[in-house]
Design an enzyme around this catalytic site. Structure first.
Site: not given
Ligand code: XMP
Length: 549
Positions: A90, A117-118, A205, A207, A259-265, A405
């Protein structure tokens, strides 16, 4: 109101979030909303740009992880029953008057803590050690040396010396009582420390990719220190979520805007698996989609997945409303509004509906969960609704609420969705309307669709689709003189846009091979109507945006 979500693919559901504003989002209360039982790590966020990245890394190791703001009340954190905590980095300094602190109870919870770190400085500060400002800020690569005599599970299987990534001004000068130093760098005499309670502080870090052994260190923390089981897999998620949806929806009916997008699908496919025919999907064909997309969507959802699908052919309505509009934001607003009207009309024909399925994903949730915005405040914003007719009060079902995602894609594959949907690039809600500069016309749409199909066909053939965040064509507002066959022409200019990006916040123009660009250019000039010039956009974001409007 238009929501431009700042996190990648989920943009395609922007309009659906608008619907949510109309819906009465009677979120299940926190107890039932909790993700199913599994080993879980909580990242307490102190404002680091890397907090979400830490969570992704943990989940990549098949352990479920959530990020919570440092201000979240302890009883809410505790309810998650974590097997370990990670304190993020942070920007603050622990001695600043308003520096965010970890809740005191975390030190009585009896579970391991990894302060980064912080987070490490905080651990030192809160447990009675000393932190000081360094004479200079250590930023970038550094070399970590392990203290030769100490064997500790956190550093098991790691080499005696390794490169790490640092980014700090303050550092720990005296560890708290009971801690010993595990490692040091030239500038940080205490770069890693530990005590017998499983509390660890690391100044670097793990990550970020610049710490190549970071993954091993996190793995050690999860499996050797916290004793987690690697149960976070797409298959487990599907099984648990389907059960959860069944419980939430009972014998109710749900609708979902596709919508055809991955999330709604993926959201629709999950809910379909849970409640079958009691889910109806509504797809509004606004006439602004890419070539063949409406047909493909129908093919997938209706014929392959056997879902109830209502297709509203609304091209004329949308194009009429867009007539004469050239301002990008007015286009967006008009399309968003019309979408809601069409959706409401279609949903209204269905009779009793109780639930609205949305493809909200974790970055959307986290985005609103900022440090001074507690979880309850977020739930309130979802409740912040109005305008929907009394008879259409819908409860939200958001099965992807906790997913990144890449996890959404993994779940999509697990559910058997076709590759082209699972790996579809993000596509904006207003569709091709914001890729035709100026007024949207049928001719413009036809030209752009053909050009865009060529761009993507060639990129697919070159096997580059997955490497690009987005690739598409733009119909510019310029006309230029050309010579085609024996004729001089005065035609359209198509711009090609292809970018790489992690999250759409920044993007770099893709270094597509010249041969590929040459093929795309020549095909567009030959096959797309009224085009005599093709240009390649070599602007990154910033200063440009990904879309042209
Ligand atoms: P920009 O152009 O702002 O785009 O760099 C970043 C990402 O957002 C998408 N985008 C939109 N998505 N409605 C959406 O649903 C919009 O109005 C919209 N505008 C941009 C864009 O495709 C990119 O992925």
């Amino acid at each position: 109101m238009s929501h431009r979500i700042a996190t990648g693919d989920d943009r395609e559901i922007a309009t659906y979030l608008e619907i949510a504003q109309y819906a009465e989002a009677r979120h299940p209360d926190a107890d039932t909303e909790q993700p199913p039982a599994r080993d879980l790590i909580v990242v307490i966020d102190f404002g680091s740009q890397y907090s979400l990245l830490i969570a992704r890394r943990i989940r990549e190791l098949n352990v479920y992880c959530e990020v919570v703001p440092a201000t979240m009340p302890w009883h809410e954190i505790q309810r998650l029953r974590p097997k370990g905590f990670i304190f993020s980095g942070g920007p603050a300094s622990v001695y600043e008057p308003d520096a965010p602190m970890a809740p005191a109870e975390v030190y009585e919870a009896g579970v391991p803590i990894l302060g980064i770190c912080y987070g490490m400085q905080l651990l030192a500060h809160q447990l009675g050690g000393a932190v000081e400002n360094s004479s200079f800020r250590e930023y970038g690569h550094s070399v970590l040396h392990r203290a030769a005599t100490i064997a500790d599970p956190l550093l098991e299987d790691l080499p005696p010396t390794m490169p790490v990534w640092m980014s700090h001004g303050d550092h720990v000068t005296t560890p708290p009582a009971g801690f010993q130093t595990l490692a040091f760098t030239d500038n940080s005499p205490i770069a890693a420390m530990a005590n017998d309670s499983g509390y660890y502080g690391i100044q670097f870090h793990p990550e970020v990719v610049h710490t190549p052994n970071g993954k091993q260190l996190l793995e050690n923390f999860l499996f050797r220190v916290c004793k987690c089981e690697p149960t976070w897999t797409a298959a487990n998620f599907v099984e648990a979520t389907v059960a959860h949806i069944r419980e939430q929806v009972g014998d109710g009916h749900a609708i979902c805007a596709l919508s055809g997008g991955v999330d709604s699908a993926v959201a629709a496919a999950l809910v379909h698996r849970a409640i079958g025919d009691r889910l109806t999907c509504i797809f509004v064909n606004n006439g602004l989609l890419r070539k063949d997309e409406p047909e493909r969507l129908r093919e997938t959802f209706e014929r392959n997945l056997h879902m109830n699908l209502i297709v509203s052919e609304s091209t004329d309505r949308f194009l009429e409303r867009l007539e004469g509009i050239t301002d990008p934001e007015t286009k967006r607003k008009t399309i968003g509004e019309e979408f809601i009207w069409v959706f409401e009309e279609e949903a209204g024909k269905l009779g009793e509906v109780d639930f609205l399925v949305q493809g909200t994903t974790y970055p959307d949730v986290i985005e609103s969960l900022t440090a001074d915005n507690t979880a309850s405040a977020v739930i309130k914003t979802h409740h912040n609704v109005g305008g929907l007719p009394e008879e259409m009060r819908l409860e939200l079902v958001e099965p992807l609420r906790y997913l990144f995602k890449d996890e959404v894609r993994a779940v999509g594959s697990e559910l058997g969705l076709p590759e082209e949907i699972v790996w579809r690039q993000p596509f904006p809600g207003p569709g091709l309307a914001i890729r035709i500069l100026g007024e949207v016309t049928r001719e413009g749409l036809h030209t752009l669709r053909e050009a865009d199909a060529i761009v993507n066909e060639e990129i697919r053939n070159a096997n580059l689709t997955r490497e690009l965040w987005q690739s598409f064509a733009v119909l510019t507002a310029s006309r230029t003189v050309g010579v085609q066959g024996d004729f001089r022409t005065y035609g359209n200019v198509i711009a090609i846009r292809a970018v790489t990006s992690e999250d759409a916040m920044t993007a770099d123009w893709a270094r597509l091979p010249y041969d590929l660009l040459a093929r795309i250019s020549s095909r567009i000039a030959n096959e797309a109507p009224n085009v005599n010039r093709v240009v390649y956009d070599i602007t990154s974001k910033p200063p440009g945006t990904i879309e042209w409007e």
